[in-house]
Every structure is written in C-alpha cells, then in structure tokens.
Motif scaffolding. Sequence first.
Motif, PDB file in Angstrom:
ATOM      1  N   LEU A 150     -11.645 -11.575   6.376  1.00  0.00           N
ATOM      2  CA  LEU A 150     -11.507  -9.920   6.263  1.00  0.00           C
ATOM      3  C   LEU A 150      -9.877  -9.817   6.401  1.00  0.00           C
ATOM      4  O   LEU A 150      -9.540  -8.733   5.853  1.00  0.00           O
ATOM      5  N   LEU A 151      -9.386 -10.570   7.257  1.00  0.00           N
ATOM      6  CA  LEU A 151      -7.954 -10.110   7.416  1.00  0.00           C
ATOM      7  C   LEU A 151      -7.053 -10.617   6.111  1.00  0.00           C
ATOM      8  O   LEU A 151      -6.035  -9.779   5.828  1.00  0.00           O
ATOM      9  N   SER A 152      -7.623 -11.555   5.219  1.00  0.00           N
ATOM     10  CA  SER A 152      -7.103 -11.714   3.929  1.00  0.00           C
ATOM     11  C   SER A 152      -7.242 -10.672   3.124  1.00  0.00           C
ATOM     12  O   SER A 152      -6.212 -10.016   2.453  1.00  0.00           O
ATOM     13  N   PHE A 153      -8.375  -9.795   3.436  1.00  0.00           N
ATOM     14  CA  PHE A 153      -8.715  -8.717   2.481  1.00  0.00           C
ATOM     15  C   PHE A 153      -7.492  -7.634   3.048  1.00  0.00           C
ATOM     16  O   PHE A 153      -6.985  -6.900   2.142  1.00  0.00           O
ATOM     17  N   MET A 154      -7.421  -7.339   4.245  1.00  0.00           N
ATOM     18  CA  MET A 154      -6.503  -6.286   4.755  1.00  0.00           C
ATOM     19  C   MET A 154      -5.141  -6.651   4.293  1.00  0.00           C
ATOM     20  O   MET A 154      -4.297  -5.638   4.222  1.00  0.00           O
ATOM     21  N   GLN A 155      -4.814  -7.946   4.301  1.00  0.00           N
ATOM     22  CA  GLN A 155      -3.331  -8.356   3.684  1.00  0.00           C
ATOM     23  C   GLN A 155      -2.970  -7.905   2.402  1.00  0.00           C
ATOM     24  O   GLN A 155      -2.155  -7.349   1.999  1.00  0.00           O
ATOM     25  N   ALA A 156      -4.009  -8.011   1.707  1.00  0.00           N
ATOM     26  CA  ALA A 156      -4.159  -7.526   0.244  1.00  0.00           C
ATOM     27  C   ALA A 156      -4.187  -6.359  -0.003  1.00  0.00           C
ATOM     28  O   ALA A 156      -3.696  -5.664  -1.166  1.00  0.00           O
ATOM     29  N   GLY A 157      -4.776  -5.441   0.944  1.00  0.00           N
ATOM     30  CA  GLY A 157      -4.891  -4.090   0.631  1.00  0.00           C
ATOM     31  C   GLY A 157      -6.056  -3.707  -0.233  1.00  0.00           C
ATOM     32  O   GLY A 157      -6.090  -2.498  -0.662  1.00  0.00           O
ATOM     33  N   LYS A 158      -6.648  -4.460  -0.668  1.00  0.00           N
ATOM     34  CA  LYS A 158      -7.993  -4.209  -1.478  1.00  0.00           C
ATOM     35  C   LYS A 158      -9.080  -5.017  -1.414  1.00  0.00           C
ATOM     36  O   LYS A 158      -8.923  -6.282  -0.941  1.00  0.00           O
ATOM     37  N   VAL A 159     -10.340  -4.653  -1.730  1.00  0.00           N
ATOM     38  CA  VAL A 159     -11.519  -5.690  -1.762  1.00  0.00           C
ATOM     39  C   VAL A 159     -12.250  -5.223  -3.160  1.00  0.00           C
ATOM     40  O   VAL A 159     -13.010  -4.263  -3.164  1.00  0.00           O
ATOM     41  N   ASN A 160     -11.725  -6.246  -4.049  1.00  0.00           N
ATOM     42  CA  ASN A 160     -12.623  -6.194  -5.350  1.00  0.00           C
ATOM     43  C   ASN A 160     -13.865  -6.778  -5.090  1.00  0.00           C
ATOM     44  O   ASN A 160     -14.197  -7.495  -4.021  1.00  0.00           O
ATOM     45  N   GLY A 161     -14.782  -6.665  -5.953  1.00  0.00           N
ATOM     46  CA  GLY A 161     -16.153  -7.305  -5.821  1.00  0.00           C
ATOM     47  C   GLY A 161     -16.270  -8.582  -5.836  1.00  0.00           C
ATOM     48  O   GLY A 161     -17.071  -9.178  -5.260  1.00  0.00           O
ATOM     49  N   HIS A 162     -15.376  -9.375  -6.739  1.00  0.00           N
ATOM     50  CA  HIS A 162     -15.527 -10.710  -6.627  1.00  0.00           C
ATOM     51  C   HIS A 162     -14.707 -11.466  -5.387  1.00  0.00           C
ATOM     52  O   HIS A 162     -15.041 -12.514  -5.006  1.00  0.00           O
ATOM     53  N   TYR A 163     -13.784 -10.612  -4.707  1.00  0.00           N
ATOM     54  CA  TYR A 163     -13.275 -10.982  -3.369  1.00  0.00           C
ATOM     55  C   TYR A 163     -14.631 -11.451  -2.290  1.00  0.00           C
ATOM     56  O   TYR A 163     -14.420 -12.559  -1.740  1.00  0.00           O
ATOM     57  N   LEU A 164     -15.596 -10.540  -2.621  1.00  0.00           N
ATOM     58  CA  LEU A 164     -16.727 -10.545  -1.436  1.00  0.00           C
ATOM     59  C   LEU A 164     -17.441 -12.177  -1.926  1.00  0.00           C
ATOM     60  O   LEU A 164     -18.002 -12.670  -0.660  1.00  0.00           O
ATOM     61  N   ILE A 165     -17.347 -12.801  -2.850  1.00  0.00           N
ATOM     62  CA  ILE A 165     -17.946 -14.132  -2.860  1.00  0.00           C
ATOM     63  C   ILE A 165     -17.291 -14.983  -2.068  1.00  0.00           C
ATOM     64  O   ILE A 165     -18.221 -15.696  -1.252  1.00  0.00           O
ATOM     65  N   GLN A 166     -16.152 -14.954  -1.264  1.00  0.00           N
ATOM     66  CA  GLN A 166     -15.959 -15.668  -0.178  1.00  0.00           C
ATOM     67  C   GLN A 166     -16.400 -15.275   1.106  1.00  0.00           C
ATOM     68  O   GLN A 166     -16.488 -16.336   1.733  1.00  0.00           O
ATOM     69  N   LEU A 167     -17.161 -14.336   1.426  1.00  0.00           N
ATOM     70  CA  LEU A 167     -17.779 -14.161   2.440  1.00  0.00           C
ATOM     71  C   LEU A 167     -19.191 -14.525   2.516  1.00  0.00           C
ATOM     72  O   LEU A 167     -19.590 -14.780   3.597  1.00  0.00           O
ATOM     73  N   TYR A 168     -19.905 -14.456   1.227  1.00  0.00           N
ATOM     74  CA  TYR A 168     -21.339 -14.715   1.418  1.00  0.00           C
ATOM     75  C   TYR A 168     -21.824 -15.972   2.100  1.00  0.00           C
ATOM     76  O   TYR A 168     -22.759 -15.635   2.951  1.00  0.00           O
ATOM     77  N   PRO A 169     -21.466 -17.031   1.877  1.00  0.00           N
ATOM     78  CA  PRO A 169     -21.863 -18.089   2.621  1.00  0.00           C
ATOM     79  C   PRO A 169     -21.821 -18.101   4.236  1.00  0.00           C
ATOM     80  O   PRO A 169     -22.672 -18.574   4.841  1.00  0.00           O
ATOM     81  N   PHE A 170     -20.809 -17.345   4.733  1.00  0.00           N
ATOM     82  CA  PHE A 170     -20.550 -17.370   6.148  1.00  0.00           C
ATOM     83  C   PHE A 170     -21.334 -16.098   6.874  1.00  0.00           C
ATOM     84  O   PHE A 170     -21.489 -16.261   7.916  1.00  0.00           O
TER      85      PHE A 170
END
Length: 494
Positions: free
Chosen positions: A298-318
């Motif tokens: 989530l911190l990496s998303f905040m640093q990027a300043g956006k959350v594209n749909g494919h970014y969320l792939i990184q979250l799902y297993p956790f």
Amino acid sequence: MLKNATLFNLTNYKDLNWKTVFVVLFLIAFFIRFPFFFRDYIDRDESTFIIMAQSWINGHLPYTQLWDLKPPITFLFFATVISVFGKSFIAIRLAGVFLVAITALFTYGIGTKITSKKVSFWCAIFCVLFQSMFGSLQGVMSEHICTMFFAAGVYLLFAKQNQGWYFITGILFGLSVMSKLNMAYPLLALGIYFLWKAVHEKQFWYSFQRLFVMGIGFVCLIISTAIPYYLQNEITTWWQSIFEAPLAYSGSKQHSVVKTLPVVFVILGLLYAGFASKVIDFKSKQLQLLTVITIGILLSFMQAGKVNGHYLIQLYPFILVPAGMAISKLPSIKKKYTVIVIFLLVFLPVEAYLEYGNIVSNKMKKGTFFNGEGIDVPRYIVDNEIETKNIFFTEYHIGYWVLDETPPTKAATHPSSITRDELFPFMKNPRQTGIEELRYILEVVQPKTVITRKGKKIFDKKLEEFNSYIDGYLEKNYALVKTIDRGLIYQRLE
C-alpha cells in the motif's frame, strides 16, 4: 482426483493435496483466460515487454537497443517463453495461466500454515479469479511475474526454517524486485518487522542470521542481473535504467497521494476491524507478517500516487487469506441461498464469456481466431507489400513484433515514453526532450508508414504540443491509405 467431491461441494477438504489443488486452479485459470490467447494485445505494457524480450533474443541486452522502465527479469520471463516456443501469442498467454495458477497455489500453501485447507482452497480460487478478471488482467503483466516470486518466498518463510531455504527465499524476493521495483517496499517492511521481532522477543542473533542469509540470496540475484552488462562494459546502463530512471520518473509524476487513499483506507480499515473484533488473531505471527507485507505494498501505491487495476494483483495473495479466515467465521449460508452463490461465482468471469463470443465471431468473419488491429494491420501491410522501413506505430505497437521490425528509436519502444522528458538522460538518448524526439522521428528518420488509432489522440490529451505537431505533420506529409477497424494506416507522400 477428489473422492466424492465437486468444485462447489468439497466434502473432504482434508484429502486435498498440492497436485489436486494445482490442477483445479490451472483449469479455472485456463478457462477464464483462454479466449484472450488470440487477442493482439490486452495492455500496452505487455506489448512492450514482448518487444524488449525479442530484442534480447536478437542479441541486445535490455536498455541497449530498446528501452523501457521495468527491471530485466520481466523481459527475461518473456524472452524465455519466446526462445522456447517461438513467436507465439498462445505460448505467452499460456505462460500467464501458469503464473496465475502457481501464485494461487502458493496462496493456498500460505493459507494452510494459518487456517484450514477449506479456507485456503477457496482463497486460492478467488486469487485466480481476481488475477484474471477486469481490465488488462487477462494479459501477462509484470505484476503477475513479481507476485508469483514474492508469494513463493513468503510461503517458504512460513514452511521452511533452515538457512538453505532462507537463501532461496532471498533469491525469490530478488526475482520479485527485479521484475517490478515497487516490491522493494513490502520487502523493506518485512526486514523492519523481523528486526522488531528480534528485539521484542530477544532473539536478535537468530533473526540476524535469518536476515543475513536472505540478504545474501537477494544480493546474489541483483548482482547476477548486472554481470551481462559488466561483461559488455554497460554497467552504467544497468544502474541508471533499473534504479535511477524509476526514481526520476516517480519524482516527476503529477499523481496525487490522495487518489490512493480510498483503497488504502478500505484495506487497512478491514484489517483493523478484523483484528479489533478478534475475528482475525492479531497474535498470529503469520498474520502479522501478511499485514506488514500488505502495508508495504500500500505504501508503494501511495508513493506512485495511483492504483491501477493491475497493481492490485500484488495484494491478492496476502489479503485474501485473512479475508477468507474472517468470512469463514460468519454464519453459514442457508441452503436455499447456495444456488445464488453458485450462480454469482459462475457469472463472475463474464468478460471471458464475451471474449469467447468475440473469437467465434472473428473466426466466422475473418477465418481466424486471432483478432485485433495489432494483428490485422500487420497482415494487411504484408499482403499489400506496404513499405515497413522505419515503420512507426503510435498505437498497436505489438505490430513491430508481428512484422519483425523494431521501433525507430529507443524512446519509441513504448509510444508514451516519447513524452517523458525526465527519462531521456537514462536512455543515453541524443535528444533531450520528447518534442525533439518526435521531430527527429518524423523529419529525420521519416518512416514510410505510420499507424495511429481512430477516434483517439495519439498522445495524452493534456499534451497539446505533441498532438498538435504530429496531427499537422501527418496531414501535410502523409496520406491515409487504409482503415482497419480502428487502425489507421498512413503512408508518406513522395
């Protein structure tokens, strides 16, 4: 394989084994993703990865002939597939099915170390669904690659306790970061967590050894990516392209942290509610670890300043495992509602059903399952012997790969990179600005053929200078010779 069981009525979850789970996950992933095997491209980034990989296969290290803002393991993944199976959309998309199924399998493995096989199994199934639906997720994205490696590393942290496995875990984390650099955030969060636990539990030496061995594995992987560049005296290219360029890019972006806050607050809010209500056991070290990883992402998303749909792939297993544990403690669904739940699960991959219809329709109309302007435009060019010298794709740039051509300059590898002035110093590009690069391509290189997209500005709408220049130049110096669906083929006037 499952005794007296179906997918929706598994009565003997205790008999589940990894082989059976993988087969189920693979079949679900294959069914959902199969109709997209024939699409020219699903996301522009995927096309860029393929072009970069082909350049590597042709003997050019990433960032030397062509250039893109991703670490090299992403390109290596595509290069491996292409080297083994040739230039095949089917092989690349099938590799994506394996990525999704393996990530979901490790999600199942992570779950079994915390909760029941039943909960773990369904978390894995939803991991497949969420990695394969909506937007560009049916393509093979860098997030699919980095998440598989990271999920495998986390599973080993849960399952193995000797130093040899810690070393392998470090390598897996290195592969993840060298597939997508933002995975350094959850990795750093893990390191801080382990140090905190070492101090809190007075096991500093044991934890230090653990971190040190993982660190050696991580560093070994990073160094291994540098060796080919060192041997070709391109070590500065490696360093600047992988580490300096992303920092410059992220520092120049105008995206606001505020845009990420809804996603961040929702996820953190749900985790807090789960822990506060004791639906999720906060004392569980494994759940603490998954929470730390989630916060890091989530911190990496905040640093990027956006959350594209494919970014969320990184979250799902956790996040799916703690979510599944919380849901499992809710009252059971009454039998009369079971049919509704099954219907919703079956209906969920509606995009896949629509794409099945699309490929059948394309087969009936054009005689082939393969579809999209990135395939149809190159086919027309070949059939009509249209000049491809220095061809310039402003859209559908997978066409370079189909035609065995390369982009006219490094900056044109991904069409949008032309407009990113901040990246030019790291490309070792003679031009210093995007508009200068565009002028060079059109006025000096002078591509015989230019491909654009109907009904869409060539560059971002905000880039008025770029759009005004190229629109005027095309109108004056090129003639539109063919429109194929939304693909526009221009040829240079003599």
